[in-house]
Design a protein around this motif. Structure first.
Motif, short mmCIF file in Angstrom:
data_model
loop_
_atom_site.label_atom_id
_atom_site.label_comp_id
_atom_site.label_asym_id
_atom_site.label_seq_id
_atom_site.Cartn_x
_atom_site.Cartn_y
_atom_site.Cartn_z
N LEU A 136 24.63 27.05 24.81
CA LEU A 136 24.94 25.84 25.60
C LEU A 136 26.39 25.85 26.06
N GLY A 137 27.28 26.31 25.19
CA GLY A 137 28.68 26.44 25.59
C GLY A 137 28.81 27.35 26.80
N VAL A 138 28.11 28.47 26.77
CA VAL A 138 28.16 29.42 27.89
C VAL A 138 27.61 28.78 29.16
N ILE A 139 26.46 28.15 29.04
CA ILE A 139 25.82 27.53 30.21
C ILE A 139 26.73 26.47 30.83
N TYR A 140 27.26 25.58 30.00
CA TYR A 140 28.12 24.52 30.55
C TYR A 140 29.46 25.06 31.03
N TYR A 141 29.95 26.14 30.45
CA TYR A 141 31.22 26.72 30.88
C TYR A 141 31.08 27.41 32.24
N THR A 142 30.00 28.20 32.37
CA THR A 142 29.81 28.99 33.60
C THR A 142 29.06 28.24 34.69
N GLY A 143 28.23 27.27 34.29
CA GLY A 143 27.38 26.60 35.25
C GLY A 143 26.16 27.43 35.60
N ASP A 144 25.97 28.56 34.93
CA ASP A 144 24.81 29.43 35.17
C ASP A 144 23.67 28.99 34.26
N GLY A 145 22.74 28.22 34.80
CA GLY A 145 21.62 27.73 34.02
C GLY A 145 21.69 26.23 33.78
N HIS A 150 33.03 21.52 31.55
CA HIS A 150 33.90 22.13 30.55
C HIS A 150 34.06 21.27 29.30
N VAL A 151 33.90 19.96 29.43
CA VAL A 151 33.97 19.09 28.24
C VAL A 151 32.77 19.35 27.34
N LEU A 152 31.57 19.41 27.93
CA LEU A 152 30.37 19.73 27.13
C LEU A 152 30.44 21.16 26.59
N ALA A 153 30.94 22.08 27.41
CA ALA A 153 31.08 23.47 26.95
C ALA A 153 31.95 23.52 25.71
N SER A 155 32.63 21.19 23.59
CA SER A 155 31.96 20.51 22.48
C SER A 155 30.97 21.44 21.78
N TRP A 156 30.13 22.12 22.57
CA TRP A 156 29.14 23.03 21.97
C TRP A 156 29.80 24.26 21.37
N TYR A 157 30.80 24.81 22.05
CA TYR A 157 31.53 25.94 21.49
C TYR A 157 32.14 25.56 20.14
N ARG A 158 32.74 24.38 20.08
CA ARG A 158 33.38 23.93 18.84
C ARG A 158 32.37 23.81 17.71
N LYS A 159 31.18 23.27 18.01
CA LYS A 159 30.15 23.13 16.96
C LYS A 159 29.77 24.48 16.38
N TYR A 170 36.48 32.22 19.75
CA TYR A 170 37.30 32.75 20.83
C TYR A 170 37.32 31.79 22.02
N MET A 171 36.13 31.34 22.43
CA MET A 171 36.04 30.45 23.59
C MET A 171 36.70 29.10 23.32
N THR A 172 36.63 28.63 22.10
CA THR A 172 37.30 27.37 21.75
C THR A 172 38.81 27.56 21.85
N GLY A 173 39.31 28.69 21.39
CA GLY A 173 40.74 28.98 21.51
C GLY A 173 41.17 29.16 22.94
#
Length: 174
Positions: A136-145, A150-153, A155-159, A170-173
């Motif tokens: 989900l982090g990837v999807i919300y970050y890239t918009g692919d799918g 980026h706020v949702l991305a 959030s999911w990356y952090r979880k 890495y993505m959270t950092g």
């Protein structure tokens, strides 16, 4: 309270499996798949796992889906994998929800539907499934799918990151 004895376990599982107990059928199939207490036999493993899956046991449905996806003990068949993952996913099996979402996102065994994949990933992620949270982090970050957010991305990356997922850390950092 007793010494582990796979052969004895198999004997008891077989008694219950022969009477139609889906949990015992699944465990007996797993024993054949692992070659523990019985000779390794993928055909026999799949036979018992299928009996359990047909009775609605989600772990068996997931395992059967995984077997069709990889071609382990059965011919590789993405449509069958998709169908068995869907059965388990609809019953709330988080890993099946993730795998079904992944297949739908790629169009494996089904029509590619990013919005449906996003829905399955979300169901799995909400149950704490770390790879789904990362996806989900990837999807919300890239918009692919799905929508780019980026706020949702984050959030999911952090979880996923706080549960040890290195890519999400890495993505959270980032």
């Amino acid at each position: 309270g007793v010494t582990e004895d796979s052969s004895q376990a198999v004997a008891w599982f077989r008694k219950a499996a022969d009477q139609g107990d889906s949990s015992a059928q699944y465990m007996l199939g797993m024993k054949y798949g692992q070659g523990r207490g019985v000779p390794h036999n993928l055909t026999e493993a799949i036979s018992w796992i299928r009996k359990s899956a047909e009775q609605g046991r989600t772990h068996a449905q997931f395992k059967l889906g995984a077997s069709y996806y990889s071609g382990e003990g059965v011919p590789k068949d993405y449509k069958e994998a998709n169908a068995w993952y869907r059965k388990a996913a609809e019953l709330g099996h988080a890993e099946a929800q993730f795998e079904l979402g992944r297949m739908i996102l790629k169009g494996e065994g089904t029509i590619k539907k990013p919005s449906e994949a996003l829905s399955w990933f979300t169901k799995a992620a909400e149950q704490g499934h770390i790879p789904a949270q990362h996806a989900l982090g990837v999807i919300y970050y890239t918009g692919d799918g799905g929508p780019k957010d980026h706020v949702l991305a984050a959030s999911w990356y952090r979880k996923a990151a706080v549960q040890g997922n290195a890519n999400s850390q890495y993505m959270t950092g980032l």
